[in-house]
Motif scaffolding. Structure first.
Motif, PDB file in Angstrom:
ATOM      1  N   MET A  89     121.717 174.782 -66.166  1.00 40.19           N
ATOM      2  CA  MET A  89     122.384 174.041 -65.105  1.00 40.19           C
ATOM      3  C   MET A  89     121.833 174.458 -63.747  1.00 40.19           C
ATOM      4  O   MET A  89     121.594 173.619 -62.867  1.00 40.19           O
ATOM      5  CB  MET A  89     123.892 174.291 -65.165  1.00 40.19           C
ATOM      6  N   PRO A 134     123.429 168.540 -68.094  1.00 34.35           N
ATOM      7  CA  PRO A 134     123.111 169.608 -67.140  1.00 34.35           C
ATOM      8  C   PRO A 134     122.807 170.936 -67.812  1.00 34.35           C
ATOM      9  O   PRO A 134     122.140 171.794 -67.224  1.00 34.35           O
ATOM     10  CB  PRO A 134     124.386 169.704 -66.299  1.00 34.35           C
ATOM     11  N   VAL A 186     120.383 167.178 -61.274  1.00 33.52           N
ATOM     12  CA  VAL A 186     121.735 166.766 -61.660  1.00 33.52           C
ATOM     13  C   VAL A 186     122.492 166.247 -60.438  1.00 33.52           C
ATOM     14  O   VAL A 186     123.151 165.202 -60.488  1.00 33.52           O
ATOM     15  CB  VAL A 186     122.497 167.945 -62.308  1.00 33.52           C
ATOM     16  N   SER A 235     119.877 171.954 -61.217  1.00 30.57           N
ATOM     17  CA  SER A 235     120.969 171.589 -60.314  1.00 30.57           C
ATOM     18  C   SER A 235     120.579 170.485 -59.329  1.00 30.57           C
ATOM     19  O   SER A 235     121.386 169.592 -59.034  1.00 30.57           O
ATOM     20  CB  SER A 235     121.457 172.820 -59.557  1.00 30.57           C
TER      21      SER A 235
END
Length: 556
Positions: free
Chosen positions: A327, A200, A334, A331
């Motif tokens: 990240m 991530p 992920v 996001s």
């Protein structure tokens, strides 16, 4: 017959003249009494004029200004006098590297402290309450880094600590970007087991891990090397002179007094043979000492270059911020991978009745941090200045042990040519100067040395230097070596910049149904439902505040 009588008469006239030049000082012992008194002894112990020297054990036994009691006192004094210059040189060396050790140690610790303060200041301004509510994660991160620096991998395994940090950060951010969902302990454990596969944070964790491990092993090992030097010198300085060395020192330094020649200095080559005999064991340190110093000098180059602790710590806040932004940008992907592998979580109570067409997610854009002018120094200096100074000192310390005899016998302590004491008279020293080290002393004409019995203390210090050299060479390659010299798992794996682990393949998808075996890493979450709801509400408000701020800025 007449010529023979004349020759005899001349000889008779020469005898008193020659005897007068041979022992001019033995008419009285006044100068010896004065010098003896200046060294703290009772001048009344010195005879007024020359006496029979038969009781003397070391000095010439002819007409003498010395008694057996004087010889014994001068023997003890000669021991101290021969030890004094060696102690002074050793003490100077100890003090030099104790100071360098303190400077480097203080510098590295202050860099860690400055890095933590810089990150805290940056993240408060950049992320606001979202950081403040999770600040203990970063505080613990720097606390563990400091413990690893101070105590090594036996206290904190850097590899494991970094893995836990990124897993923790992922859990917290995953909750933040998916605030509309509820996550159980088991669900978060499922995520944390696959942090590396999810990637991530992009490539930041891998790169930072390599940089930190190299920088820390180089810094820790170099500082340890600086502390070893005065420790070795201190232990070697406790080695006392042998009885034969003390006897040779007495003969060299004070036997001229007994013949009234108080100003007579030893011949330089004579002094060299005496000191090489007295310091034979110390000279045997030289090979490993020089190897150790070479390894220290090579490791300094790493500290100045690719393993630069200062540059790594100075930018660690920016790198962690970059990871957080990665990240945020990833996001959705992920989250989709996590939902696919761990299952779709339940909506939080606050969202079940008001679910919109599009689930709310974290949309606040973290702005990149543009740091103000950073302090470029810590502990009042910088790394380049410290390394430049210590390299000079390390080079100067080479061959310290083998050159001790020359240093002691230099200058005004000895005299050249024929105007010197050769051990028996004022004349040239004719013996060959022998080499350094225990093995060469078998032919020393002035000091009896048992070459079959090397000093145990010095042999142990030779072992210490060998072991430290192994650690320094390993650190030069980016490897950490424990005190018993078994390569630690945390140190030896990542000396290169590549990654052979399957988890480093960014194209590989994750299959959560068959997790990697290993000890589960369970992180505590809020057990109190009301407390969890309050936290989620607080995060939601923070998200909304950021979104509104961005919208207002856009409208302007």
């Amino acid at each position: 017959m007449k010529s023979l009588l004349v020759l005899c008469a001349v000889c008779t006239m020469l005898v008193p003249s020659l005897s007068g030049t041979a022992e001019p000082k033995l008419k009285n012992c006044n100068e010896v009494r004065a010098v003896f008194s200046s060294k703290g002894f009772n001048m009344n112990d010195v005879p007024n004029k020359g006496i029979n020297g038969a009781p003397l054990k070391v000095c010439p036994q002819g007409l003498s200004c010395c008694t057996a009691e004087m010889e014994e006192k001068l023997s003890m004094y000669s021991h101290l006098e021969i030890k004094a210059p060696v102690s002074r040189l050793s003490n100077n060396l100890q003090a030099t590297f104790k100071q360098r050790h303190e400077h480097f140690d203080k510098f590295f610790l202050e860099l860690l402290k400055n890095a933590e303060e810089s990150l805290n200041s940056m993240f408060v301004r950049t992320y606001g309450m979202m950081y403040v509510q999770n600040a203990e994660l970063f505080q613990n991160f720097f606390k563990e880094l400091t413990r690893h620096y101070m105590y090594g991998s036996n206290a904190v395994n850097l590899d494991s600590m970094l893995a836990d940090f990124w897993a923790d950060l992922l859990e917290r951010m995953f909750r933040l970007v998916n605030v509309q969902y509820e996550f159980s302990d088991a669900y978060m454990e499922c995520i944390s087991r696959h942090t590396e596969q999810l990637q991530p944070f992009g490539d930041v964790p891998r790169k930072l891990r390599i940089q930190l491990m190299r920088a820390f092993v180089a810094a820790r090992t170099f500082v340890r090397g600086l502390s070893v030097m005065p420790e070795v010198v201190d232990r070697v300085s406790t080695v006392g002179a042998s009885p034969s060395c003390v006897q040779a020192a007495l003969k060299m330094l004070y036997c001229p007094y007994c013949s009234g020649q108080v100003a007579l200095k030893p011949c330089q080559n004579y002094c060299l043979n005496v000191m090489r005999g007295c310091l034979a064991n110390q000279a045997d340190l030289d090979t490993e000492w020089n190897n150790f110093l070479d390894a220290m000098l090579i490791l300094v180059e790493r500290l100045e270059g690719p393993f630069n602790f200062e540059s790594v710590m100075d930018t660690i806040d920016v790198k962690i911020s970059e990871a957080i932004m990665n990240m945020q940008e990833n996001s959705m992907q992920v989250s989709q991978k996590v939902f696919q592998g761990c299952g779709t979580p339940k909506l939080a109570m606050a969202y079940r009745s008001t679910r919109s067409v599009k689930d709310p997610t974290f949309t606040g854009r973290f702005r990149p941090y543009s740091p103000e002018a950073r302090p470029t120094t810590a502990a009042g200096t910088n790394l380049n200045r410290l390394t430049s100074e210590v390299k000079k000192k390390l080079k100067h310390a080479k061959k310290f042990w083998s050159t001790l005899p020359e240093t002691v016998c230099a200058g005004e302590r000895t005299a050249p040519g024929d105007e010197c004491w050769n051990g028996t008279a004022k004349s040239r020293y004719e013996s060959v100067v022998i080499g350094n080290g225990l093995a060469n002393q078998v032919s020393n004409p002035d000091v009896a040395v048992d070459i079959t019995k090397p000093d145990a203390v010095i042999r142990r210090q030779i072992g210490v230097l060998k072991e430290m050299t192994i650690r320094l060479k390993a650190a030069h390659s980016g490897h950490d070596v424990t005190l018993d010299f078994d390569t630690e798992a945390s140190g030896g794996e990542e000396s290169g910049s590549g990654c052979d682990s399957p988890s480093c393949n960014t194209d590989q998808d994750i299959y959560f149904s068959t997790p990697n075996p290993g000890k589960p890493r369970v992180k505590p979450v809020h057990k109190n439902p009301s407390a969890g709801a309050a936290l989620r509400a607080s995060m939601a408000l923070a998200v909304c505040a950021v979104a509104l701020a961005l919208l207002a800025a856009h409208l302007r």
